[in-house]
Structures are given as structure tokens and as C-alpha cells.
Scaffold this motif. Sequence first.
Motif, PDB file in Angstrom:
ATOM      1  N   ASP A  94       0.801  -1.219   0.000  1.00 47.55           N
ATOM      2  CA  ASP A  94       0.000   0.000   0.000  1.00 47.55           C
ATOM      3  C   ASP A  94       0.838   1.275   0.000  1.00 47.55           C
ATOM      4  O   ASP A  94       0.298   2.370  -0.082  1.00 47.55           O
ATOM      5  CB  ASP A  94      -1.063  -0.006   1.111  1.00 47.55           C
ATOM      6  CG  ASP A  94      -0.463  -0.081   2.481  1.00 47.55           C
ATOM      7  OD1 ASP A  94       0.779   0.001   2.582  1.00 47.55           O
ATOM      8  OD2 ASP A  94      -1.232  -0.208   3.449  1.00 47.55           O
ATOM      9  N   THR A 139      -4.571   4.759   0.081  1.00 46.74           N
ATOM     10  CA  THR A 139      -5.719   5.669   0.031  1.00 46.74           C
ATOM     11  C   THR A 139      -6.968   4.978  -0.527  1.00 46.74           C
ATOM     12  O   THR A 139      -8.001   5.610  -0.662  1.00 46.74           O
ATOM     13  CB  THR A 139      -5.405   6.886  -0.864  1.00 46.74           C
ATOM     14  OG1 THR A 139      -5.223   6.432  -2.217  1.00 46.74           O
ATOM     15  CG2 THR A 139      -4.160   7.611  -0.416  1.00 46.74           C
ATOM     16  N   PHE A 140      -6.871   3.688  -0.850  1.00 43.81           N
ATOM     17  CA  PHE A 140      -7.992   2.976  -1.484  1.00 43.81           C
ATOM     18  C   PHE A 140      -8.974   2.431  -0.457  1.00 43.81           C
ATOM     19  O   PHE A 140      -8.596   2.077   0.652  1.00 43.81           O
ATOM     20  CB  PHE A 140      -7.457   1.797  -2.322  1.00 43.81           C
ATOM     21  CG  PHE A 140      -6.889   2.191  -3.659  1.00 43.81           C
ATOM     22  CD1 PHE A 140      -6.432   3.476  -3.899  1.00 43.81           C
ATOM     23  CD2 PHE A 140      -6.811   1.268  -4.690  1.00 43.81           C
ATOM     24  CE1 PHE A 140      -5.900   3.831  -5.131  1.00 43.81           C
ATOM     25  CE2 PHE A 140      -6.284   1.616  -5.922  1.00 43.81           C
ATOM     26  CZ  PHE A 140      -5.830   2.889  -6.138  1.00 43.81           C
ATOM     27  N   SER A 141     -10.235   2.307  -0.891  1.00 44.89           N
ATOM     28  CA  SER A 141     -11.241   1.633  -0.071  1.00 44.89           C
ATOM     29  C   SER A 141     -11.066   0.121  -0.222  1.00 44.89           C
ATOM     30  O   SER A 141     -10.346  -0.340  -1.113  1.00 44.89           O
ATOM     31  CB  SER A 141     -12.630   2.027  -0.536  1.00 44.89           C
ATOM     32  OG  SER A 141     -12.862   1.487  -1.822  1.00 44.89           O
ATOM     33  N   GLY A 142     -11.760  -0.617   0.629  1.00 47.28           N
ATOM     34  CA  GLY A 142     -11.673  -2.078   0.570  1.00 47.28           C
ATOM     35  C   GLY A 142     -12.067  -2.633  -0.792  1.00 47.28           C
ATOM     36  O   GLY A 142     -11.414  -3.522  -1.325  1.00 47.28           O
ATOM     37  N   LYS A 145      -9.366  -1.946  -3.373  1.00 52.18           N
ATOM     38  CA  LYS A 145      -8.221  -2.852  -3.208  1.00 52.18           C
ATOM     39  C   LYS A 145      -8.523  -4.212  -3.821  1.00 52.18           C
ATOM     40  O   LYS A 145      -7.688  -4.807  -4.498  1.00 52.18           O
ATOM     41  CB  LYS A 145      -7.888  -3.013  -1.724  1.00 52.18           C
ATOM     42  CG  LYS A 145      -7.192  -1.803  -1.140  1.00 52.18           C
ATOM     43  CD  LYS A 145      -6.802  -2.036   0.296  1.00 52.18           C
ATOM     44  CE  LYS A 145      -6.196  -0.778   0.893  1.00 52.18           C
ATOM     45  NZ  LYS A 145      -6.078  -0.845   2.337  1.00 52.18           N
ATOM     46  N   LEU A 170     -16.711  -6.944   2.723  1.00 47.38           N
ATOM     47  CA  LEU A 170     -17.138  -5.806   1.910  1.00 47.38           C
ATOM     48  C   LEU A 170     -18.636  -5.581   2.112  1.00 47.38           C
ATOM     49  O   LEU A 170     -19.379  -6.502   2.421  1.00 47.38           O
ATOM     50  CB  LEU A 170     -16.853  -6.068   0.429  1.00 47.38           C
ATOM     51  CG  LEU A 170     -15.390  -6.310   0.058  1.00 47.38           C
ATOM     52  CD1 LEU A 170     -15.261  -6.611  -1.422  1.00 47.38           C
ATOM     53  CD2 LEU A 170     -14.525  -5.106   0.424  1.00 47.38           C
ATOM     54  N   ASP A 171     -19.069  -4.335   1.910  1.00 47.14           N
ATOM     55  CA  ASP A 171     -20.493  -4.067   2.080  1.00 47.14           C
ATOM     56  C   ASP A 171     -21.255  -4.595   0.868  1.00 47.14           C
ATOM     57  O   ASP A 171     -20.673  -4.838  -0.189  1.00 47.14           O
ATOM     58  CB  ASP A 171     -20.716  -2.561   2.285  1.00 47.14           C
ATOM     59  CG  ASP A 171     -20.247  -1.774   1.091  1.00 47.14           C
ATOM     60  OD1 ASP A 171     -20.967  -1.735   0.080  1.00 47.14           O
ATOM     61  OD2 ASP A 171     -19.137  -1.194   1.165  1.00 47.14           O
ATOM     62  N   THR A 174     -20.686  -3.043  -2.615  1.00 49.30           N
ATOM     63  CA  THR A 174     -19.365  -3.333  -3.154  1.00 49.30           C
ATOM     64  C   THR A 174     -19.286  -4.786  -3.615  1.00 49.30           C
ATOM     65  O   THR A 174     -18.691  -5.089  -4.648  1.00 49.30           O
ATOM     66  CB  THR A 174     -18.297  -3.055  -2.091  1.00 49.30           C
ATOM     67  OG1 THR A 174     -18.554  -1.777  -1.532  1.00 49.30           O
ATOM     68  CG2 THR A 174     -16.916  -3.072  -2.667  1.00 49.30           C
TER      69      THR A 174
END
Lengths: 332, 291
Positions: A94, A139-142, A145, A170-171, A174
Motif C-alpha cells: 500500500d 488511500t484505497f477503499s476495501g 483494493k 465488503l459491504d 461493493t
Amino acid sequence: MERVAGAVIEAEGLVKKYGDLTAVAGIDLEVRPGEIFGFLGPNGAGKSTTISMLCTLLTPTAGVARVAGIDVMHDPAAVRQRIGLVFQDPSLDDQLTARENLEFHAFIYSVPAPDRRRRIDEMLAMMQLSDRASSQVKTFSGGMKRRLEIARGMLHQPQILFLDEPTLGLDPQTRKSIWTHLNELRTKRGVTIFMTTHYMDEAEYCDRIAIIDHGKIVALDTPDELKAKVGGDVVTITSQDPDEAAREIQTLLGVTPARDNGALRMEVKDGRAFVPRLVRELTAPVDTVSLRRPSLDDVFLKLTGRAIREEEVSARDRNRAMASRWMAGRRR
Amino acid sequence: MRVETAARPTVESPVQAAPVDTRLASLRAIYIIWYRDVLRYWRDRWRLVASLAQPLLFLVVFGSGLSSSLGGAFGRGSGLTYIQFMYPGIIGMSILFSAIFGAMSIVWDREFGFLKEVLVAPIDRWAVAIGKALGGTTQAMIQGLILLVLAPLIGVKLSVLTIVELVPLAAVLAFGLASFGVAIASMMKSLQGFQVVMNFLMMPMFFLSGALFPLTNLPGWMTVLTRLDPASYGIDPIRRVVLANSGLAHVDSLGLTINGQVLPVPLEAGIMLAFGAVLLGVAVVMFQRRD
């Protein structure tokens, strides 16, 4: 379902033991080219262990597996060149940008120099990450990534993409977008997808599913066929006096209900005709009645006698234990 | 939530991957593993700045303090002050610490999952060990050589020749210790474990290396220990080269001796290089063990 013969993944009698513990107790399966094959089961059922053996990350205790026509024991490097991997745990750097992560992968997977940039751009575009190519991954969301990991797994143009719980943590939105991307990959690239999940609703997107429990495959078919096995509709009632209700259902209606989290659950041929009879005949107080088509949860419950969701809490711990055993094994 | 089931694929199966020359692939892997480490090092400017703090602290506080309390007692009329003596030792210390801590990135990568991406790639494992050792070597070299900018403040004159000679010597010391770090890291499972082991090995290695005091006229047991310390063979030549060109007399008399004989610089460098090669071999073996 008519398909081209010639499996891209074949396993015969695959076994993995850790000392006394049998994680995988003899698995046979064939995955056809271009299908999305789901490996469904509670955590600790042996899903990750099986996928690790197919990916040459673990050596089977017994049995044979051929991936892309190559024996995993005989030539692991050749197998690895032909498969893409998305691990359960994140494995990106990351500190690097999305593009740098992909460049790293392109190098260690020997993507020819003239193709590197083009393929990286293509995969970034496909996974809708083009505008973030130069951002550091931290800086990425799950979800981003995960998409980057899928892009990375596809960079060396594998025949098969393996994903171990790709949507874990993940939600729902997503998760849905990940599925859209996987479907697109299959359609545009013709890649075979082999994935594990313990989300029942996700398994529905697969062409075929293997349900695994205690290291064995208990059923293998299309989601529709599996659900057809449950037989009819699922009726669930709640009652203040479940014991009395259960006895009455048994004697008056000739159906044996199963206990499911305090509710009574039964499978019947024609649910719409059954519910009015149930309400008319029962003297025990009934609070709620629900009628629905069978889900994969019902299939799992029928095959194993347990609901998959009951396991989710303790599952994480068991999973961790398995993971640390796996890591310890690798470093020995 | 329901995703439309995609139409059956109409495209051809993916192109069959051409057979890959693993040997060549591993060389490419060494390059990219090295490149990633250097890139991360370069990107992490704060670490670069922070890592200069320690040598500066040593030079300013420790060096000045000891210089004034020793007074002219040090160097016996050679014209060498303690801080001048210590300066090359601090360059060596900087190399020693950064080479070994650079290897910590392996444990770090293991903890954060990235090591998996590297280990499952269709490359030979030895490439991973070598790439990591070279990455650590590069970082440590820069960390050490950057201290040369302080030379005018210390009163040490550097010529172009000095610098030309110093680069390979710094590289050899950095390589030896980076390989040592990679070997240790390849056996360690946790960050804490690595730190504990490193502190047990790194501090004695530093104190016995001659970075802070001449390795002459020591008690017998200590003479033996200092000669067993691989870092001694890397720091001594750096000191001799740094100080030799600055017109200071008797520098070689402070040099590392075995049985009273001062070792020639190429021999010391050779010992350091051999140490690095052996430890890199250990690291390669450790990386190749799987399952």
C-alpha cells in the motif's frame, strides 16, 4: 447444461491432513472451461485448504489435482504461470501506487515488455481504476483494493482465476460490483473462475456450486438443481408454544417441522395451499407465518442439518487458527 | 441483489501462456524486488531524515563529550581528535543499522501479506533472497555515504579518490550486513521476534566493531570477540580510507590487527564479502524451504 468437454481443473481424492486434523477429506471435482465455479461452505469446512492445494500453495497429503492440464505436484511453477490468484487477506503493497503494484506483478510473472503498459491500462480500465492509477494503495477503499487485486490476478492472462472469499468484509453494494466485474471478466476474457464463499446469496451467481462441509463435498450442482432438491416451498412459523405447535403440525398435518433458531421450519409441496390449512387447524398460538422459495441456506441446512449462519461468529476464530497453521506450515 | 447472469462466453480461451524461461524470470524478479525496495525507501523521506538523526546525535553529543574529556590523550600526537576517529565509525554504524533494519521489510511484508504475492510467483525463491539483500545493500550504502557531507565540519578532507575507494567498501559492508539481516528475517515469523533477535545481535556487533574505539590494546577476551565480529572487517577499511587522505599520520597503526599484523584493506573487504556470501546462501536455503 451442454458444455465443451475437457475440464480445466480436475481433482481426485484430494486430502490434506495437519497431524491428526483432517482439513480436507477426499475431494473429487471437475471444473469446465469458462464457468464460474463456487465453493460454498461454513468457515473451517476446508475451502481455503482446497483452493490452496489447487493453487500449489499447499502440497496435498494424498490425491491428484490437475490445473490447466498440469499436475500441481509435478510442475507447480507452470501451474502458477497459468492461474491468477486473489487471496483472502490483502496482499498489496500500500506504499506503492496501483500502477506500481501491477508493474511489479507484470515483472515477476514475465509479462513481455511491449505488452506491459497496454495490459496494465486495460485491466485498470476494466476494473474502473484508471483515474486512481497513480494513487498510493493506502488511500484505497476495501472494494478498490479488491478490484486492484483482481486486475493484478488477470495481468498475466491466466486461464483460471482463483479467488478465496473475494467479497469477505465488503459491504453489499461493493460485493455486487465485484460480481459485475467477475462476470465481465468471464464474458470478455473467457477466464474460468473458481471461488470460495460462505455467502449463500453470492453462490447463486455461480454456474455450479460445490457445497463443502467437514472437508467433504456434500453436493455439487447448479444452484437451481440444488434448490430443487429441497422439494417445494419453505414455510416458517413462530409460536409462543413451539412444542405444542410442533406436535400439532406433526399429528394434524403430517409434516415434521425442524427447529431453526426458535422458529419451526418445514418443507412442503405446495406452500400456498398449505398455509391456510395450517392456520385453520392449529390451536397453538401462531405469531408469524412466512412462505418462501427455498434458498441455498435451506439446501445447506437439509444436507448438513445446520444453518450456515449459525457458524459465522465462531467461524472467524476457526479460520484464524487454520490460517496460522497454514502459515506455520509454509515456513517450517 | 441480483446480478444479471452473463451470457456464455463466446470468446476463445485465453492465449496459452508461452513457456517462460524461469532463470530469466528470476533475474527480472531480482531487479523488480530490488527496485521496489529502493522506490519505497525513496518515497519514505521521513525515514531518510529520521535515520540521520541517530548518527548526528552520536557525533555531536557522544563525540564532542568524549573529545573534550579525553583531550589530547587520544591519538597520541597523531593530530587525530576523537571525533575525527569516530566519524568513519559512525558511517559504518549507519550502514550497519540500516542494512539490518532494511531486512525487517521482509518480516513486514510477511505480516502485511505482500510476501505472499512474491512467494507464489513462478520464480525461483533464491531470487527473492538476492533481490531483498541487494535492496538492503543499496539503502544502507546511501545511508552511510550521505554522512560524507559532514566531513568538512569534522575537519576531515575528502578527495575524489577517497570517495571512489569508499563506494565499494561501503557496498561490501552493506552487502555483508544486509545478507545477515535477510538470513535472520527469513527465519523470523513476527516483527517483535525479529526486533528482539536483532537487538541481541546488532548492539554487540556495533560495540565490538571498532566504530567507537580503536581495537588495539584491549583485554584478551575482547580482542578475540572484536576479531570475530564481521562488522570489524567492514568498518576498519572505511576508517583507513576516510582518514588516510586527510593528511593524518599513523592511521594504519589504529588498524585492525591479527597477531600484531595490520590486515591489508583488500583482505578485510574480502572477508566481509565472504561473510555476506555465506549468509546470503543461508537466506536462499531458508527461502527455498516450503511446506
